[in-house]
Design a protein around this motif. Structure first.
Motif, PDB file in Angstrom:
ATOM      1  N   UNK A   1       0.623  -1.521  -0.028  1.00 45.95           N
ATOM      2  CA  UNK A   1       0.395   0.446   0.101  1.00 45.95           C
ATOM      3  C   UNK A   1       0.327   0.984  -0.326  1.00 45.95           C
ATOM      4  N   UNK A   2       0.145   2.424  -0.639  1.00 45.23           N
ATOM      5  CA  UNK A   2       1.026   3.743  -0.968  1.00 45.23           C
ATOM      6  C   UNK A   2       0.095   4.634  -0.623  1.00 45.23           C
TER       7      UNK A   2
ATOM      8  N   UNK B   1      -5.826  -3.908  14.781  1.00 40.57           N
ATOM      9  CA  UNK B   1      -7.306  -3.808  14.175  1.00 40.57           C
ATOM     10  C   UNK B   1      -7.933  -2.839  15.686  1.00 40.57           C
ATOM     11  N   UNK B   2      -7.831  -3.688  16.618  1.00 37.35           N
ATOM     12  CA  UNK B   2      -8.149  -3.113  17.779  1.00 37.35           C
ATOM     13  C   UNK B   2      -8.155  -2.080  18.628  1.00 37.35           C
ATOM     14  N   UNK B   3      -6.868  -2.285  18.555  1.00 35.87           N
ATOM     15  CA  UNK B   3      -5.205  -1.247  19.403  1.00 35.87           C
ATOM     16  C   UNK B   3      -4.948   0.430  18.765  1.00 35.87           C
ATOM     17  N   UNK B   4      -4.994  -0.218  17.297  1.00 36.33           N
ATOM     18  CA  UNK B   4      -3.997   1.280  16.399  1.00 36.33           C
ATOM     19  C   UNK B   4      -5.437   2.167  16.493  1.00 36.33           C
ATOM     20  N   UNK B   5      -5.344   3.182  16.657  1.00 37.73           N
ATOM     21  CA  UNK B   5      -6.329   4.505  16.931  1.00 37.73           C
ATOM     22  C   UNK B   5      -6.761   5.309  15.776  1.00 37.73           C
ATOM     23  N   UNK B   6      -5.599   4.826  14.349  1.00 33.16           N
ATOM     24  CA  UNK B   6      -5.573   5.966  13.719  1.00 33.16           C
ATOM     25  C   UNK B   6      -6.825   5.280  12.469  1.00 33.16           C
ATOM     26  N   UNK B   7      -7.486   5.686  12.542  1.00 30.96           N
ATOM     27  CA  UNK B   7      -9.149   4.880  11.842  1.00 30.96           C
ATOM     28  C   UNK B   7      -7.930   5.152   9.960  1.00 30.96           C
ATOM     29  N   UNK B   8      -7.691   6.349   9.717  1.00 30.28           N
ATOM     30  CA  UNK B   8      -7.093   5.909   8.634  1.00 30.28           C
ATOM     31  C   UNK B   8      -5.874   4.631   8.067  1.00 30.28           C
ATOM     32  N   UNK B   9      -5.438   4.071   9.605  1.00 37.78           N
ATOM     33  CA  UNK B   9      -4.376   3.084   9.204  1.00 37.78           C
ATOM     34  C   UNK B   9      -4.859   1.714   9.130  1.00 37.78           C
ATOM     35  N   UNK B  10      -5.943   1.556   9.758  1.00 38.12           N
ATOM     36  CA  UNK B  10      -6.862   0.503   9.928  1.00 38.12           C
ATOM     37  C   UNK B  10      -7.894   0.129   8.909  1.00 38.12           C
ATOM     38  N   UNK B  11      -7.963   1.628   8.569  1.00 44.55           N
ATOM     39  CA  UNK B  11      -9.138   1.546   7.246  1.00 44.55           C
ATOM     40  C   UNK B  11      -8.250   0.286   5.849  1.00 44.55           C
ATOM     41  N   UNK B  12      -6.353   1.592   5.552  1.00 44.05           N
ATOM     42  CA  UNK B  12      -5.358   0.968   4.404  1.00 44.05           C
ATOM     43  C   UNK B  12      -5.233  -0.791   4.722  1.00 44.05           C
TER      44      UNK B  12
ATOM     45  N   UNK C   1      -5.888  -5.982   3.034  1.00 47.14           N
ATOM     46  CA  UNK C   1      -6.378  -7.502   3.412  1.00 47.14           C
ATOM     47  C   UNK C   1      -7.096  -8.064   2.344  1.00 47.14           C
ATOM     48  N   UNK C   2      -8.220  -7.811   2.426  1.00 49.19           N
ATOM     49  CA  UNK C   2      -9.180  -7.354   1.296  1.00 49.19           C
ATOM     50  C   UNK C   2      -8.600  -7.286  -0.578  1.00 49.19           C
ATOM     51  N   UNK C   3      -7.394  -7.226  -0.772  1.00 50.42           N
ATOM     52  CA  UNK C   3      -6.396  -7.271  -2.092  1.00 50.42           C
ATOM     53  C   UNK C   3      -4.385  -7.496  -1.790  1.00 50.42           C
ATOM     54  N   UNK C   4      -5.095  -8.861  -1.642  1.00 54.65           N
ATOM     55  CA  UNK C   4      -4.184  -9.612  -1.731  1.00 54.65           C
ATOM     56  C   UNK C   4      -3.376  -9.410  -2.885  1.00 54.65           C
ATOM     57  N   UNK C   5      -1.813  -9.089  -2.945  1.00 56.24           N
ATOM     58  CA  UNK C   5      -1.097  -8.951  -4.168  1.00 56.24           C
ATOM     59  C   UNK C   5      -0.961  -7.611  -4.909  1.00 56.24           C
TER      60      UNK C   5
ATOM     61  N   UNK D   1     -10.870  12.001   4.207  1.00 57.16           N
ATOM     62  CA  UNK D   1     -10.203  11.527   2.642  1.00 57.16           C
ATOM     63  C   UNK D   1     -10.319  12.105   1.703  1.00 57.16           C
ATOM     64  N   UNK D   2      -9.119  12.271   0.847  1.00 62.19           N
ATOM     65  CA  UNK D   2      -9.163  13.295  -0.322  1.00 62.19           C
ATOM     66  C   UNK D   2      -9.075  12.464  -1.331  1.00 62.19           C
ATOM     67  N   UNK D   3      -8.584  11.059  -1.622  1.00 60.48           N
ATOM     68  CA  UNK D   3      -8.556  10.719  -2.358  1.00 60.48           C
ATOM     69  C   UNK D   3      -8.982   8.905  -2.222  1.00 60.48           C
ATOM     70  N   UNK D   4     -10.315   8.425  -2.904  1.00 60.76           N
ATOM     71  CA  UNK D   4     -10.689   6.967  -1.987  1.00 60.76           C
ATOM     72  C   UNK D   4      -9.788   5.849  -2.249  1.00 60.76           C
ATOM     73  N   UNK D   5      -9.379   4.796  -1.831  1.00 62.46           N
ATOM     74  CA  UNK D   5      -8.426   3.999  -1.462  1.00 62.46           C
ATOM     75  C   UNK D   5      -9.254   3.154  -3.314  1.00 62.46           C
ATOM     76  N   UNK D   6      -7.924   2.886  -4.087  1.00 60.03           N
ATOM     77  CA  UNK D   6      -7.627   2.030  -5.023  1.00 60.03           C
ATOM     78  C   UNK D   6      -6.680   1.163  -5.417  1.00 60.03           C
ATOM     79  N   UNK D   7      -7.537   0.403  -6.258  1.00 60.83           N
ATOM     80  CA  UNK D   7      -5.734  -0.482  -6.283  1.00 60.83           C
ATOM     81  C   UNK D   7      -4.814   0.469  -7.172  1.00 60.83           C
ATOM     82  N   UNK D   8      -3.428   0.042  -7.200  1.00 63.28           N
ATOM     83  CA  UNK D   8      -2.107   0.915  -7.905  1.00 63.28           C
ATOM     84  C   UNK D   8      -1.987  -0.496  -8.927  1.00 63.28           C
ATOM     85  N   UNK D   9      -1.859  -1.106  -9.213  1.00 68.03           N
ATOM     86  CA  UNK D   9      -1.895  -2.323 -10.054  1.00 68.03           C
ATOM     87  C   UNK D   9      -2.329  -3.293 -10.567  1.00 68.03           C
TER      88      UNK D   9
END
Length: 137
Positions: free
Chosen positions: A43-44, A88-99, A104-108, A129-137
């Motif tokens: 991810x990036x 997922x339970x202990x990370x306090x930043x929603x952007x990190x857990x969502x990432x 995990x939903x997009x292996x590889x 969120x300025x740019x939604x999650x997307x697959x880059x490859x």
């Protein structure tokens, strides 16, 4: 994961030395007392603080544990292994857990996004969120 400033986070470090990415990642592992193998970009995303003119590029990697005993890296107060669910339970930043969930939903695949970070009226860190999650490859 490491505890930094009182909160559990995914291990990270600024990448501003004249090193290859592999040497940099190996060095991060050694800072934690472990060796890794087969790092793979997963991810990036870009992140900016509201009102700050520059961006931070966040890279997420998968790597296999090759050996060693965990040790607390500089500037951290604790380190330990977490399961995916525990993380997922202990990370306090929603952007990190969502990432993590998107990865995990997009292996590889390499997942991208963009966020803006700011402090709300209670001085709590928030993200837009300025740019939604997307697959880059």
């Amino acid at each position: 994961m490491v505890k930094w400033n009182g909160e559990w986070e995914i291990v990270g470090e600024r990448y501003n030395d004249p090193l290859s990415i592999k040497v940099f990642l190996d060095g991060m592992g050694l800072d934690m007392g472990i060796t890794i193998r087969e790092p793979r970009l997963s991810g990036m995303y870009t992140q900016r603080w509201r009102g700050v003119p520059f961006l931070t590029m966040m890279h997420y990697y998968h790597a296999n544990y090759a050996g060693g005993e965990l040790q607390i890296p500089p500037d951290c107060t604790d380190i330990r292994w977490f399961s995916y669910e525990e993380a997922l339970q202990v990370i306090p930043y929603e952007n990190m857990t969502t990432m993590l969930k998107e990865i995990k939903k997009n292996p590889g695949k390499i997942i991208g996004a963009a966020f803006e970070r700011y402090k709300d009226e209670n001085n709590m860190t928030q993200f837009i969120t300025l740019e939604n999650f997307h697959v880059m490859n």
